[in-house]
Design an enzyme around this catalytic site. Structure first.
Site, PDB file in Angstrom:
ATOM      1  N   CYS A   1      -6.842  -5.319  -7.605  1.00  0.00           N
ATOM      2  CA  CYS A   1      -6.480  -4.722  -6.322  1.00  0.00           C
ATOM      3  C   CYS A   1      -5.884  -5.778  -5.400  1.00  0.00           C
ATOM      4  O   CYS A   1      -5.292  -5.458  -4.384  1.00  0.00           O
ATOM      5  CB  CYS A   1      -7.716  -4.113  -5.681  1.00  0.00           C
ATOM      6  SG  CYS A   1      -9.098  -5.240  -5.588  1.00  0.00           S
ATOM      7  N   HIS A   2      -6.050  -7.049  -5.774  1.00  0.00           N
ATOM      8  CA  HIS A   2      -5.524  -8.117  -4.918  1.00  0.00           C
ATOM      9  C   HIS A   2      -4.008  -8.190  -4.996  1.00  0.00           C
ATOM     10  O   HIS A   2      -3.384  -8.906  -4.232  1.00  0.00           O
ATOM     11  CB  HIS A   2      -6.146  -9.447  -5.326  1.00  0.00           C
ATOM     12  CG  HIS A   2      -5.879  -9.842  -6.731  1.00  0.00           C
ATOM     13  ND1 HIS A   2      -6.734  -9.532  -7.776  1.00  0.00           N
ATOM     14  CD2 HIS A   2      -4.847 -10.501  -7.280  1.00  0.00           C
ATOM     15  CE1 HIS A   2      -6.217 -10.023  -8.894  1.00  0.00           C
ATOM     16  NE2 HIS A   2      -5.072 -10.607  -8.623  1.00  0.00           N
TER      17      HIS A   2
ATOM     18  N   ASN B   1     -13.129  -0.008  -4.358  1.00  0.00           N
ATOM     19  CA  ASN B   1     -12.971  -0.474  -5.727  1.00  0.00           C
ATOM     20  C   ASN B   1     -14.164  -1.309  -6.196  1.00  0.00           C
ATOM     21  O   ASN B   1     -14.303  -2.464  -5.806  1.00  0.00           O
ATOM     22  CB  ASN B   1     -11.682  -1.298  -5.834  1.00  0.00           C
ATOM     23  CG  ASN B   1     -11.583  -1.974  -7.183  1.00  0.00           C
ATOM     24  OD1 ASN B   1     -12.132  -1.490  -8.151  1.00  0.00           O
ATOM     25  ND2 ASN B   1     -10.881  -3.082  -7.234  1.00  0.00           N
TER      26      ASN B   1
ATOM     27  N   GLU C   1      -1.672 -16.715  -9.457  1.00  0.00           N
ATOM     28  CA  GLU C   1      -0.720 -15.911 -10.226  1.00  0.00           C
ATOM     29  C   GLU C   1       0.714 -16.208  -9.817  1.00  0.00           C
ATOM     30  O   GLU C   1       1.641 -15.569 -10.287  1.00  0.00           O
ATOM     31  CB  GLU C   1      -1.030 -14.435 -10.032  1.00  0.00           C
ATOM     32  CG  GLU C   1      -2.408 -14.061 -10.584  1.00  0.00           C
ATOM     33  CD  GLU C   1      -2.651 -12.556 -10.474  1.00  0.00           C
ATOM     34  OE1 GLU C   1      -1.783 -11.871  -9.936  1.00  0.00           O
ATOM     35  OE2 GLU C   1      -3.705 -12.107 -10.951  1.00  0.00           O
TER      36      GLU C   1
ATOM     37  N   TYR D   1       0.843  -1.193   0.000  1.00  0.00           N
ATOM     38  CA  TYR D   1       0.000   0.000   0.000  1.00  0.00           C
ATOM     39  C   TYR D   1       0.879   1.244   0.000  1.00  0.00           C
ATOM     40  O   TYR D   1       0.609   2.214  -0.703  1.00  0.00           O
ATOM     41  CB  TYR D   1      -0.910  -0.017   1.227  1.00  0.00           C
ATOM     42  CG  TYR D   1      -1.877  -1.181   1.221  1.00  0.00           C
ATOM     43  CD1 TYR D   1      -3.108  -1.070   0.596  1.00  0.00           C
ATOM     44  CD2 TYR D   1      -1.544  -2.392   1.813  1.00  0.00           C
ATOM     45  CE1 TYR D   1      -3.992  -2.142   0.577  1.00  0.00           C
ATOM     46  CE2 TYR D   1      -2.419  -3.460   1.804  1.00  0.00           C
ATOM     47  CZ  TYR D   1      -3.638  -3.333   1.181  1.00  0.00           C
ATOM     48  OH  TYR D   1      -4.503  -4.402   1.161  1.00  0.00           O
TER      49      TYR D   1
END
Length: 105
Positions: free
Chosen positions: A70-71, A62, A99, A39
């Site tokens: 956003c993850h 969001n 991912e 962040y």
DNA sequence: CGTATGGCTCCTC
DNA sequence: CGAGGAGCCATAC
């Protein structure tokens, strides 16, 4: 500043929100797949150093999650942070796992 | 316009 | 290394 591949529809909807939020979301969209950002990093990158908390607030708002990745934004302590999107924190961790991303970037 | 609220971070202990 | 406390910042009410 054009690495994001967000649909035009979403980009257009973003216009209804504050510039700060758009910057945060676009910044997330620019995070390479399989990588993560803290962040604080995001805050600094968008020109608001120290606004890490505000970044979290923006991400919580969001409405494009998980279309807007956003993850890929995690806490700076190697912790997952939070996730307000569908599925909650679990989904966030799952997405990161898929991912092959680590919480440290 | 002042208060409350977070997907945080850093500094001490 | 983990818990606790205090800052910091934009938004929502």
């Amino acid at each position: 500043m054009k690495a994001h591949r967000l649909p035009q529809s979403i980009l257009r909807r973003m216009a209804a929100y504050t510039e700060f939020q758009r910057k945060v979301w676009l910044c997330c969209a620019q995070i390479p797949r399989g990588s993560t950002m803290t962040y604080g990093e995001v805050a600094r990158k968008i020109g608001h150093p120290g606004a890490a908390r505000a970044v979290g607030t923006a991400l919580s708002k969001n409405p494009f999650a998980p279309t807007v990745p956003c993850h890929r934004v995690v806490a700076g302590s190697g912790k997952p942070g939070g996730y307000s999107g569908p599925g909650g924190i679990r989904k966030k961790l799952q997405l990161l796992k898929e991912e092959k991303a680590s919480l440290r970037g």
